[in-house]
Design a protein around this motif. Structure first.
Motif, PDB file in Angstrom:
ATOM      1  N   PRO A 175      61.949  46.466  37.448  1.00 27.69           N
ATOM      2  CA  PRO A 175      61.324  45.185  37.064  1.00 27.69           C
ATOM      3  C   PRO A 175      59.889  45.381  36.618  1.00 27.69           C
ATOM      4  O   PRO A 175      59.151  46.170  37.221  1.00 27.69           O
ATOM      5  N   PRO A 176      59.462  44.711  35.555  1.00 29.19           N
ATOM      6  CA  PRO A 176      58.097  44.887  35.047  1.00 29.19           C
ATOM      7  C   PRO A 176      57.041  44.566  36.095  1.00 29.19           C
ATOM      8  O   PRO A 176      57.199  43.643  36.901  1.00 29.19           O
ATOM      9  N   ALA A 177      55.993  45.341  36.092  1.00 31.35           N
ATOM     10  CA  ALA A 177      54.871  45.102  37.001  1.00 31.35           C
ATOM     11  C   ALA A 177      53.903  44.122  36.337  1.00 31.35           C
ATOM     12  O   ALA A 177      53.843  44.022  35.109  1.00 31.35           O
ATOM     13  N   LYS A 178      53.145  43.417  37.154  1.00 31.11           N
ATOM     14  CA  LYS A 178      52.160  42.474  36.632  1.00 31.11           C
ATOM     15  C   LYS A 178      50.877  42.630  37.422  1.00 31.11           C
ATOM     16  O   LYS A 178      50.871  42.443  38.644  1.00 31.11           O
ATOM     17  N   PRO A 179      49.786  42.991  36.771  1.00 35.17           N
ATOM     18  CA  PRO A 179      48.522  43.148  37.494  1.00 35.17           C
ATOM     19  C   PRO A 179      48.003  41.801  37.990  1.00 35.17           C
ATOM     20  O   PRO A 179      48.293  40.757  37.405  1.00 35.17           O
ATOM     21  N   ILE A 180      47.250  41.828  39.060  1.00 30.36           N
ATOM     22  CA  ILE A 180      46.680  40.605  39.616  1.00 30.36           C
ATOM     23  C   ILE A 180      45.441  40.207  38.818  1.00 30.36           C
ATOM     24  O   ILE A 180      44.501  41.006  38.680  1.00 30.36           O
ATOM     25  N   ASP A 181      45.457  39.015  38.297  1.00 22.06           N
ATOM     26  CA  ASP A 181      44.304  38.499  37.553  1.00 22.06           C
ATOM     27  C   ASP A 181      43.276  38.017  38.577  1.00 22.06           C
ATOM     28  O   ASP A 181      43.296  36.863  39.010  1.00 22.06           O
ATOM     29  N   CYS A 182      42.371  38.919  38.957  1.00 19.09           N
ATOM     30  CA  CYS A 182      41.418  38.608  40.019  1.00 19.09           C
ATOM     31  C   CYS A 182      40.085  38.084  39.481  1.00 19.09           C
ATOM     32  O   CYS A 182      39.183  37.761  40.256  1.00 19.09           O
ATOM     33  N   VAL A 183      39.944  38.009  38.134  1.00 19.61           N
ATOM     34  CA  VAL A 183      38.753  37.406  37.517  1.00 19.61           C
ATOM     35  C   VAL A 183      39.274  36.371  36.514  1.00 19.61           C
ATOM     36  O   VAL A 183      39.217  36.563  35.302  1.00 19.61           O
ATOM     37  N   PRO A 184      39.779  35.248  37.003  1.00 19.18           N
ATOM     38  CA  PRO A 184      40.511  34.328  36.122  1.00 19.18           C
ATOM     39  C   PRO A 184      39.654  33.419  35.254  1.00 19.18           C
ATOM     40  O   PRO A 184      40.128  32.949  34.219  1.00 19.18           O
ATOM     41  N   SER A 185      38.401  33.148  35.629  1.00 16.66           N
ATOM     42  CA  SER A 185      37.623  32.172  34.867  1.00 16.66           C
ATOM     43  C   SER A 185      36.927  32.811  33.670  1.00 16.66           C
ATOM     44  O   SER A 185      36.550  33.984  33.696  1.00 16.66           O
ATOM     45  N   ARG A 186      36.743  32.026  32.627  1.00 14.83           N
ATOM     46  CA  ARG A 186      36.068  32.502  31.420  1.00 14.83           C
ATOM     47  C   ARG A 186      34.650  32.959  31.730  1.00 14.83           C
ATOM     48  O   ARG A 186      34.206  34.017  31.270  1.00 14.83           O
ATOM     49  N   ALA A 187      33.929  32.177  32.506  1.00 13.26           N
ATOM     50  CA  ALA A 187      32.534  32.514  32.818  1.00 13.26           C
ATOM     51  C   ALA A 187      32.439  33.832  33.567  1.00 13.26           C
ATOM     52  O   ALA A 187      31.571  34.676  33.277  1.00 13.26           O
ATOM     53  N   ASP A 188      33.330  34.034  34.528  1.00 16.34           N
ATOM     54  CA  ASP A 188      33.295  35.280  35.299  1.00 16.34           C
ATOM     55  C   ASP A 188      33.702  36.472  34.447  1.00 16.34           C
ATOM     56  O   ASP A 188      33.188  37.586  34.633  1.00 16.34           O
ATOM     57  N   ARG A 189      34.605  36.274  33.504  1.00 14.05           N
ATOM     58  CA  ARG A 189      35.001  37.363  32.613  1.00 14.05           C
ATOM     59  C   ARG A 189      33.845  37.747  31.682  1.00 14.05           C
ATOM     60  O   ARG A 189      33.625  38.930  31.416  1.00 14.05           O
ATOM     61  N   ILE A 190      33.119  36.750  31.212  1.00 15.17           N
ATOM     62  CA  ILE A 190      31.954  37.039  30.383  1.00 15.17           C
ATOM     63  C   ILE A 190      30.923  37.832  31.182  1.00 15.17           C
ATOM     64  O   ILE A 190      30.377  38.839  30.701  1.00 15.17           O
ATOM     65  N   THR A 191      30.666  37.389  32.416  1.00 16.09           N
ATOM     66  CA  THR A 191      29.716  38.104  33.267  1.00 16.09           C
ATOM     67  C   THR A 191      30.164  39.535  33.504  1.00 16.09           C
ATOM     68  O   THR A 191      29.365  40.477  33.405  1.00 16.09           O
ATOM     69  N   LEU A 192      31.439  39.715  33.807  1.00 16.36           N
ATOM     70  CA  LEU A 192      31.981  41.054  34.053  1.00 16.36           C
ATOM     71  C   LEU A 192      31.783  41.952  32.837  1.00 16.36           C
ATOM     72  O   LEU A 192      31.255  43.072  32.953  1.00 16.36           O
ATOM     73  N   LEU A 193      32.207  41.501  31.669  1.00 19.50           N
ATOM     74  CA  LEU A 193      32.139  42.343  30.482  1.00 19.50           C
ATOM     75  C   LEU A 193      30.699  42.609  30.058  1.00 19.50           C
ATOM     76  O   LEU A 193      30.386  43.712  29.576  1.00 19.50           O
ATOM     77  N   GLU A 194      29.815  41.650  30.245  1.00 22.01           N
ATOM     78  CA  GLU A 194      28.412  41.885  29.904  1.00 22.01           C
ATOM     79  C   GLU A 194      27.772  42.877  30.871  1.00 22.01           C
ATOM     80  O   GLU A 194      27.000  43.757  30.462  1.00 22.01           O
ATOM     81  N   ARG A 195      28.091  42.747  32.153  1.00 21.32           N
ATOM     82  CA  ARG A 195      27.546  43.700  33.118  1.00 21.32           C
ATOM     83  C   ARG A 195      28.073  45.103  32.849  1.00 21.32           C
ATOM     84  O   ARG A 195      27.340  46.086  32.952  1.00 21.32           O
ATOM     85  N   PHE A 196      29.356  45.213  32.498  1.00 21.00           N
ATOM     86  CA  PHE A 196      29.934  46.522  32.239  1.00 21.00           C
ATOM     87  C   PHE A 196      29.356  47.152  30.982  1.00 21.00           C
ATOM     88  O   PHE A 196      29.030  48.347  30.956  1.00 21.00           O
ATOM     89  N   ASN A 197      29.205  46.369  29.935  1.00 25.20           N
ATOM     90  CA  ASN A 197      28.763  46.912  28.655  1.00 25.20           C
ATOM     91  C   ASN A 197      27.259  47.135  28.577  1.00 25.20           C
ATOM     92  O   ASN A 197      26.808  48.097  27.954  1.00 25.20           O
ATOM     93  N   PHE A 198      26.477  46.269  29.204  1.00 24.33           N
ATOM     94  CA  PHE A 198      25.034  46.301  29.007  1.00 24.33           C
ATOM     95  C   PHE A 198      24.242  46.725  30.246  1.00 24.33           C
ATOM     96  O   PHE A 198      23.079  47.095  30.137  1.00 24.33           O
ATOM     97  N   HIS A 199      24.862  46.661  31.430  1.00 27.75           N
ATOM     98  CA  HIS A 199      24.129  46.959  32.667  1.00 27.75           C
ATOM     99  C   HIS A 199      24.968  47.821  33.618  1.00 27.75           C
ATOM    100  O   HIS A 199      24.840  47.704  34.833  1.00 27.75           O
ATOM    101  N   TRP A 200      25.798  48.689  33.050  1.00 29.35           N
ATOM    102  CA  TRP A 200      26.734  49.432  33.889  1.00 29.35           C
ATOM    103  C   TRP A 200      26.035  50.339  34.889  1.00 29.35           C
ATOM    104  O   TRP A 200      26.588  50.660  35.957  1.00 29.35           O
ATOM    105  N   ARG A 201      24.808  50.749  34.616  1.00 22.15           N
ATOM    106  CA  ARG A 201      24.120  51.668  35.516  1.00 22.15           C
ATOM    107  C   ARG A 201      23.747  51.031  36.863  1.00 22.15           C
ATOM    108  O   ARG A 201      23.504  51.740  37.832  1.00 22.15           O
ATOM    109  N   ASP A 202      23.680  49.695  36.914  1.00 15.53           N
ATOM    110  CA  ASP A 202      23.267  49.060  38.177  1.00 15.53           C
ATOM    111  C   ASP A 202      24.447  48.773  39.113  1.00 15.53           C
ATOM    112  O   ASP A 202      24.266  48.177  40.176  1.00 15.53           O
ATOM    113  N   TRP A 203      25.659  49.154  38.709  1.00 12.94           N
ATOM    114  CA  TRP A 203      26.859  49.062  39.546  1.00 12.94           C
ATOM    115  C   TRP A 203      27.377  47.637  39.741  1.00 12.94           C
ATOM    116  O   TRP A 203      28.434  47.444  40.346  1.00 12.94           O
TER     117      TRP A 203
END
Length: 280
Positions: free
Chosen positions: A175-203
């Motif tokens: 049966p196909p696996a499905k990852p858990i969407d643990c960052v479901p909101s648009r705002a939190d996804r924007i924050t995540l991707l911006e932190r990863f792309n622009f501030h990844w050194r601060d963890w």
């Protein structure tokens, strides 16, 4: 889960999980279905594979003991060589099976990755791969935005280490696996991707979800240190360029040194003793 898959998963977990790894089964077809043909794995769709990732515990349970008792030529990257050793034990512990291991860093001669690790983690259900396409009406214009995987229990405090392919083992009814969407909101996804792309050194992107466990301070210091300087951090001698190939192929000789190496700052004193095994 099919009995054959469950049995194989248990055997691989018995080999890897005590050392801080996790294992997730998937079908090659799931991976190939979401990628262009150039990135496909050249195996029948129902072929069984396992995604392997490392948790924060790997540093103490696998890397430290490995460096204490193993001498490698060449030791091009301590973590890669440690992971290669443990993935190699999967093959040793399942000698009756044809097994192919692809590490996350391996590339073809044309430099194309042999495996897109984050895609594999997503289709295996191990971690959710958040990409720009997951943000409706994104705010980044022409900027390039890289995606990042988030684990439901460890957030970003983990690493994808590779896949174990089992050519000849087909599981059409998995049966196909499905990852858990643990960052479901648009705002939190924007924050995540911006932190990863622009501030990844601060963890901070790694705390997109509250993790059960984070990297220790010494582990953070290790991974924050440029690779060429990690040898001094570990109290090990850096290999000379003449020592051999730069290939990641493992050349391992287990030794019991007559004189311990200079294990400075307590880096190689494991806080967690690994269970008895044929290797470190």
């Amino acid at each position: 889960m099919e009995p054959q898959v469950a049995e194989l998963k248990q055997k691989i977990e018995d080999t890897l999980c005590p050392f801080g790894f996790e294992v997730y089964p998937f079908q090659v077809a799931w991976y190939n279905a979401v990628l262009p043909a150039a990135f496909h794995l050249p195996l029948p769709g129902p072929t069984l594979a396992f995604l392997v990732l490392s948790t924060p515990a790997m540093f103490d349970r696998a890397l430290k003991p490995f460096l204490q008792i193993c001498h490698l030529q060449p030791l091009t990257d301590p973590v890669d060589q440690c992971v290669a050793y443990h993935l190699g034990r999967v093959r040793e512990n399942l000698p009756e099976l044809q097994i192919e291991v692809i590490a996350d860093y391996e590339v073809h001669p044309n430099r194309r990755p042999k495996i897109l690790a984050q895609t594999a983690a997503h289709v295996a259900g191990a971690a959710y791969y958040y990409q720009r396409q997951d943000v409706e009406s994104d705010p980044w214009g022409t900027q390039h935005i890289s995606g990042v995987c988030i684990h439901p229990r460890f957030g970003g405090w983990f690493a994808i280490r590779g896949v174990v392919l089992l050519p000849g083992i087909v599981v059409p009814d998995l049966p196909p696996a499905k990852p858990i969407d643990c960052v479901p909101s648009r705002a939190d996804r924007i924050t995540l991707l911006e932190r990863f792309n622009f501030h990844w050194r601060d963890w901070t992107y790694r705390d997109a979800v509250t993790p059960q466990e984070r990297y220790s301070e010494e582990q953070k210091a290790y991974f924050s240190t440029p690779p060429a300087q990690r040898w001094a951090l570990l109290g090990l001698s850096q290999p000379s360029e003449e020592s051999g190939s730069t290939s990641h192929e493992l050349h391992l000789t287990t030794i019991l040194p007559k004189k311990p190496q200079n294990l400075s700052r307590g880096w190689l004193s494991p806080k967690v003793s690994p269970p008895a095994s044929p290797g470190p």
